[in-house]
Design an enzyme around this catalytic site. Structure first.
Site, PDB file in Angstrom:
ATOM      1  N   ASP A   1       0.868  -1.171   0.000  1.00  0.00           N
ATOM      2  CA  ASP A   1       0.000   0.000   0.000  1.00  0.00           C
ATOM      3  C   ASP A   1       0.908   1.226   0.000  1.00  0.00           C
ATOM      4  OD1 ASP A   1      -1.668   2.117   0.462  1.00  0.00           O
ATOM      5  OD2 ASP A   1      -2.692   1.235   2.191  1.00  0.00           O
TER       6      ASP A   1
ATOM      7  N   ASN B   1       3.716   4.932 -11.131  1.00  0.00           N
ATOM      8  CA  ASN B   1       2.425   4.965 -11.806  1.00  0.00           C
ATOM      9  C   ASN B   1       1.247   4.857 -10.834  1.00  0.00           C
ATOM     10  OD1 ASN B   1       0.395   4.328 -14.112  1.00  0.00           O
ATOM     11  ND2 ASN B   1       0.304   2.508 -12.803  1.00  0.00           N
TER      12      ASN B   1
ATOM     13  N   TYR C   1      -6.986  16.562  -8.656  1.00  0.00           N
ATOM     14  CA  TYR C   1      -6.220  15.688  -9.537  1.00  0.00           C
ATOM     15  C   TYR C   1      -5.226  16.506 -10.361  1.00  0.00           C
ATOM     16  CZ  TYR C   1      -5.183  12.189 -13.119  1.00  0.00           C
ATOM     17  OH  TYR C   1      -4.541  11.330 -13.971  1.00  0.00           O
TER      18      TYR C   1
ATOM     19  N   LYS D   1      -1.001  16.425 -10.057  1.00  0.00           N
ATOM     20  CA  LYS D   1      -0.224  16.119 -11.252  1.00  0.00           C
ATOM     21  C   LYS D   1       0.680  17.292 -11.636  1.00  0.00           C
ATOM     22  CE  LYS D   1      -1.443  11.882 -12.125  1.00  0.00           C
ATOM     23  NZ  LYS D   1      -0.453  10.795 -11.835  1.00  0.00           N
TER      24      LYS D   1
END
Length: 260
Positions: free
Chosen positions: A71, A98, A173, A177
């Site tokens: 995790d 990723n 999000y 990023k």
């Protein structure tokens, strides 16, 4: 195709499904021994894909891989993962960050705990794993780090923001990023003299993965998953002196290098 990763170890996170699985399979096909990690180790009816399924597909194709479930939202799990990978197959030459968790909702009602979890997975985990990988790469004076990012990290144009979907809930999000992209650039600069390439790659258009389906995304204007695997392969094998510090969008990047 001549194997360009022969003799190398690659650690790829988030490899039970989606982009991570596809990138892991490509690196294995090119000769790398791939360490696979995600939370879903065995097949589970609640999810599509698992580490054991990815491992079976790699081995069936003649590749080599191991699985280390973890995790990655927990620092101690990241430490354990890295230690186990080094003990089993050696220090990674290639690290692909990723693994991700994504929640979409407007910023005015975004729960704090989910902001923290997304920041941990998209920013802190890639930084921590890269920090763990640096000593081995630095000792060999070679290494490749790839962060899987998104075009959502690009700043929206506006006002009036007519081309930005203000109801889709991409604020956090896009923020994590964007932070990952900035982190990529800084690491590339700091590690340049060590022969370590650090890049980020994003699909130009959505890819119809299991995760995108769960978020009700990637229904139209999609692109083939092969574009991100080709981009990842190029960035994980390129010359660190010339191919580093890139925030590569698949279609533009592949046209630039003559592979599209």
């Amino acid at each position: 195709m001549t194997a360009s990763c022969e003799g190398k170890v690659a650690l790829v996170t988030g490899t039970s499904r989606g982009l991570g699985k596809a990138i892991a399979k490509r690196l294995a096909a090119e000769g790398a021994t791939v360490a696979l990690t995600a939370r879903t180790a065995e097949p589970d009816p609640k999810y599509q894909g698992s580490l054991t399924q990815t491992l079976e597909e790699i081995e069936h194709a003649g590749g080599s891989a191991i699985i280390v479930p973890a995790d990655l939202s927990k620092p101690e799990e990241r430490e354990r993962l890295f230690t186990e990978v080094v003990l089993k197959v050696g220090a990674p030459d290639i690290l692909v960050n990723n693994a991700a968790v994504t929640f979409l909702r407007p910023l005015d009602e975004f729960p704090d705990r989910r902001v923290r979890l997304m920041t941990e997975m998209h920013v802190m985990a890639p930084l921590h794993l890269t920090q763990l990988a640096i000593p081995g790469m630095r000792e060999r004076h070679r290494g490749w780090v790839l962060n899987v990012t998104s075009v959502a990290g690009d700043l929206p144009d506006g006002p009036p923001f007519s081309d930005f979907d203000r109801q889709a809930g991409f604020g956090i999000y896009g923020t994590v990023k964007a932070a990952l992209n900035r982190l990529t650039k800084s690491l590339a600069a700091e590690l340049y003299d060590d022969g370590i390439a650090v890049n980020a790659a994003a699909p130009t258009n959505p890819v119809a993965t299991e995760g995108a389906g769960a978020l009700d995304l990637a229904k139209t204007d999609t692109e083939d998953i092969a574009l991100i695997t080709e981009t990842a392969f190029a960035l994980c094998t390129g010359d660190p002196k010339t191919l580093t510090g890139r925030i590569a969008h698949t279609q533009t990047f592949l046209r630039e290098i003559g592979r599209l």
